[in-house]
Scaffold this motif. Structure first.
Motif, short mmCIF file in Angstrom:
data_model
loop_
_atom_site.label_atom_id
_atom_site.label_comp_id
_atom_site.label_asym_id
_atom_site.label_seq_id
_atom_site.Cartn_x
_atom_site.Cartn_y
_atom_site.Cartn_z
N PRO A 91 -4.63 13.26 7.98
CA PRO A 91 -4.41 14.49 7.23
C PRO A 91 -3.86 14.24 5.83
O PRO A 91 -3.07 13.32 5.61
CB PRO A 91 -3.39 15.24 8.09
N PHE A 134 -5.14 18.53 17.87
CA PHE A 134 -5.39 17.47 16.89
C PHE A 134 -6.40 16.47 17.44
O PHE A 134 -7.35 16.08 16.74
CB PHE A 134 -4.07 16.77 16.56
N ARG A 173 -0.19 20.92 20.27
CA ARG A 173 -0.58 20.39 18.96
C ARG A 173 -1.31 19.07 19.13
O ARG A 173 -2.32 18.82 18.46
CB ARG A 173 0.66 20.22 18.09
N GLU A 210 -1.76 16.02 2.43
CA GLU A 210 -0.48 16.74 2.38
C GLU A 210 -0.61 18.18 2.86
O GLU A 210 0.33 18.74 3.43
CB GLU A 210 0.09 16.72 0.96
N ASN A 211 -1.78 18.78 2.65
CA ASN A 211 -1.99 20.16 3.09
C ASN A 211 -2.49 20.23 4.53
O ASN A 211 -2.90 21.29 5.00
CB ASN A 211 -2.95 20.89 2.16
N ARG A 212 -2.49 19.09 5.23
CA ARG A 212 -2.86 18.95 6.64
C ARG A 212 -4.37 18.98 6.87
O ARG A 212 -4.82 18.79 7.99
CB ARG A 212 -2.19 20.03 7.51
#
Length: 215
Positions: A66, A43, A39, A68-70
């Motif tokens: 990011p 990222f 990850r 809240e929904n990434r």
């Protein structure tokens, strides 16, 4: 991705060094300390590619944290999309003066399990895939294209769009797709676009898809 998007969209594909590049402080702070190594690499590569693409638009040194929904929070006046799958990562960005939304996605060209296919594809789409018995990875194309559709829908509407709320039509010869949003979804989302268009390409081991919404 470059061949799937208009020339005024800045596109960057990750090289090996991008997976271990330095993040900006705000980006590093947004990455959970519990994030696994894979990850962290994805990222890092995604943010590195996106900042490099933004620099081609004259936007330099802006962190991409990011929401809240990434999804990344893009600098004012810009919009974009990041995708990553095993061994591949890319970013595409554009000026909001030119485009309402940009969406890109990459998936491994693989045969998806039946339960995954039924969560992605509507019955008529599954029937279309079944008529291509020697090429049963086409559900992966639906997956990739519908990810693009969601990435186009989300910044415009700010709401969730399920895979099964879009009906996909694929033009195999032209490498293009259209996604029709179902009437029952449109009834709940006044002002939503009814149709999304994009392009795709299937390499021997990778499916790439992309699209833009101009107005």
């Amino acid at each position: 991705m470059r061949d799937l998007l208009p020339e005024w969209v800045a596109v960057e594909v990750a090289g090996e060094a991008d997976y271990t590049a330095a993040l900006l402080p705000a980006e590093a702070a947004a990455l959970s300390a519990r994030a696994v190594a894979n990850r962290r690499r994805e990222f890092t590569a995604g943010r590195t590619c996106a900042r490099r693409a933004l620099s081609r638009l004259g936007v330099h040194g802006r962190p991409l944290v990011p929401a809240e929904n990434r999804a990344p929070v893009w600098p004012d006046g810009t919009t974009g999309s990041i995708t990553h799958t095993a061994g591949y990562c890319a970013a595409a960005v554009a000026r909001r003066a030119d485009v309402r939304a940009v969406g890109i996605d990459a998936e491994r060209r693989t045969i998806l399990p039946e339960n995954v296919r039924s969560a992605i594809c509507r019955p008529e789409e599954l029937a279309w895939c079944a008529r291509r018995p020697d090429e049963d990875w086409w559900a992966a194309v639906h997956f990739s294209a519908k990810e693009v559709v969601y990435k186009l829908w989300s910044p415009i509407m700010g709401t969730w769009l399920d895979f099964l709320e879009a009906r996909l039509t694929i033009d195999v010869d032209r490498g293009e797709f259209e996604a029709e949003i179902l009437p029952e979804k449109l009834a709940k989302e006044p002002g939503a676009p009814k149709l999304f268009r994009g392009r795709f390409h299937a390499d021997p081991d990778l499916v790439r898809s992309a699209g833009v919404v101009l107005e």
